[in-house]
Design a protein around this motif. Sequence first.
Motif, PDB file in Angstrom:
ATOM      1  N   HIS A  13       0.883  -1.158   0.000  1.00 30.81           N
ATOM      2  CA  HIS A  13       0.000   0.000   0.000  1.00 30.81           C
ATOM      3  C   HIS A  13       0.925   1.214   0.000  1.00 30.81           C
ATOM      4  O   HIS A  13       2.099   1.102   0.367  1.00 30.81           O
ATOM      5  CB  HIS A  13      -0.958   0.007   1.198  1.00 30.81           C
ATOM      6  N   THR A  14       0.414   2.357  -0.432  1.00 30.93           N
ATOM      7  CA  THR A  14       1.293   3.523  -0.462  1.00 30.93           C
ATOM      8  C   THR A  14       1.529   4.057   0.940  1.00 30.93           C
ATOM      9  O   THR A  14       2.483   4.797   1.174  1.00 30.93           O
ATOM     10  CB  THR A  14       0.729   4.628  -1.367  1.00 30.93           C
ATOM     11  N   THR A  21      -1.674   8.728  -8.262  1.00 33.47           N
ATOM     12  CA  THR A  21      -0.342   8.199  -8.540  1.00 33.47           C
ATOM     13  C   THR A  21       0.661   9.313  -8.805  1.00 33.47           C
ATOM     14  O   THR A  21       1.832   9.217  -8.416  1.00 33.47           O
ATOM     15  CB  THR A  21      -0.397   7.256  -9.755  1.00 33.47           C
ATOM     16  N   TYR A  38       7.236   1.974  -7.569  1.00 32.44           N
ATOM     17  CA  TYR A  38       6.387   0.835  -7.921  1.00 32.44           C
ATOM     18  C   TYR A  38       6.248   0.704  -9.438  1.00 32.44           C
ATOM     19  O   TYR A  38       6.318   1.695 -10.163  1.00 32.44           O
ATOM     20  CB  TYR A  38       4.988   1.010  -7.326  1.00 32.44           C
ATOM     21  N   VAL A  41       0.414   1.158  -9.827  1.00 31.45           N
ATOM     22  CA  VAL A  41      -0.351   1.693  -8.698  1.00 31.45           C
ATOM     23  C   VAL A  41      -1.835   1.551  -9.024  1.00 31.45           C
ATOM     24  O   VAL A  41      -2.261   1.825 -10.149  1.00 31.45           O
ATOM     25  CB  VAL A  41      -0.009   3.174  -8.425  1.00 31.45           C
ATOM     26  N   GLU A  43      -5.401   2.958  -8.217  1.00 31.27           N
ATOM     27  CA  GLU A  43      -6.046   4.118  -7.624  1.00 31.27           C
ATOM     28  C   GLU A  43      -7.413   3.752  -7.053  1.00 31.27           C
ATOM     29  O   GLU A  43      -7.895   2.625  -7.205  1.00 31.27           O
ATOM     30  CB  GLU A  43      -6.133   5.241  -8.654  1.00 31.27           C
ATOM     31  N   GLY A  51       3.617   2.482 -13.483  1.00 34.91           N
ATOM     32  CA  GLY A  51       4.605   3.284 -12.787  1.00 34.91           C
ATOM     33  C   GLY A  51       5.954   3.158 -13.466  1.00 34.91           C
ATOM     34  O   GLY A  51       6.106   3.434 -14.648  1.00 34.91           O
ATOM     35  N   HIS A  60      11.075  -0.585  -4.332  1.00 33.49           N
ATOM     36  CA  HIS A  60       9.934  -0.799  -3.438  1.00 33.49           C
ATOM     37  C   HIS A  60      10.207  -1.822  -2.342  1.00 33.49           C
ATOM     38  O   HIS A  60       9.494  -1.860  -1.344  1.00 33.49           O
ATOM     39  CB  HIS A  60       8.704  -1.236  -4.242  1.00 33.49           C
ATOM     40  N   ALA A  74       1.333  -1.361  -5.916  1.00 28.32           N
ATOM     41  CA  ALA A  74       0.881  -0.625  -4.733  1.00 28.32           C
ATOM     42  C   ALA A  74      -0.582  -0.237  -4.860  1.00 28.32           C
ATOM     43  O   ALA A  74      -1.030   0.225  -5.916  1.00 28.32           O
ATOM     44  CB  ALA A  74       1.725   0.623  -4.526  1.00 28.32           C
ATOM     45  N   LEU A  76      -3.240   2.413  -3.634  1.00 32.68           N
ATOM     46  CA  LEU A  76      -3.215   3.765  -3.103  1.00 32.68           C
ATOM     47  C   LEU A  76      -4.006   3.832  -1.800  1.00 32.68           C
ATOM     48  O   LEU A  76      -5.139   3.368  -1.720  1.00 32.68           O
ATOM     49  CB  LEU A  76      -3.821   4.726  -4.129  1.00 32.68           C
TER      50      LEU A  76
END
Length: 201
Positions: A13-14, A21, A38, A41, A43, A51, A60, A74, A76
Amino acid sequence: MSKGKWTHLIIHHTGAEEKDTAQVRRYHLSLGWRDIGYHYVIERDGRVVPGRSLELAGAHCIASGMNQKGIGIAVLGNLENHPPLPAQEKALKQLVGELMGRFQIPLANVLGHKDVPGAATACPGRFLSMDSLRSAVMAGGVGGGSSGPAPPAAGNDGRERIYRVQVGAYKIRNNAENMAGKLKKAGFPAIIVEGTLDSSP
């Protein structure tokens, strides 16, 4: 970087509530990185945003050399505080299944960041269940390293037939969790389904 070197998928996860992003990318660039760390991503609306190029090693997960062999994905948001949105869960399952097939990555090599040996992190957060993700991908009939499972046979009523394997039933949840842990350690996806003595799976 040769695409043939991708052997793992590492789920993140971010860790913050970024807008999109682009905001994550700006932050990573501010650290002096060549691009966002990453490779993908996801969203909040379920959109999968490319990415860092797959031609480049990631930024990462240093542990176990995963930047060189693991594709970083990832979600978000801060999944320590809340679960992924339904659109994100759906997109994550689809993306993982697609990448497993594309790069012949086995299900056992789909790891949360915290599951990577040597990683000291809570990522991808307590609300992102890797067990549920692996089970969803497996149910979708996607697998790396093979042509995938045979299509399910249809029953006499025309519905698809499936076969479940049950290892055991426990009255104490801790015992169930111990067995699930042993199965996961052996490389088998395992989930705990709660029910009653007269309920069927």
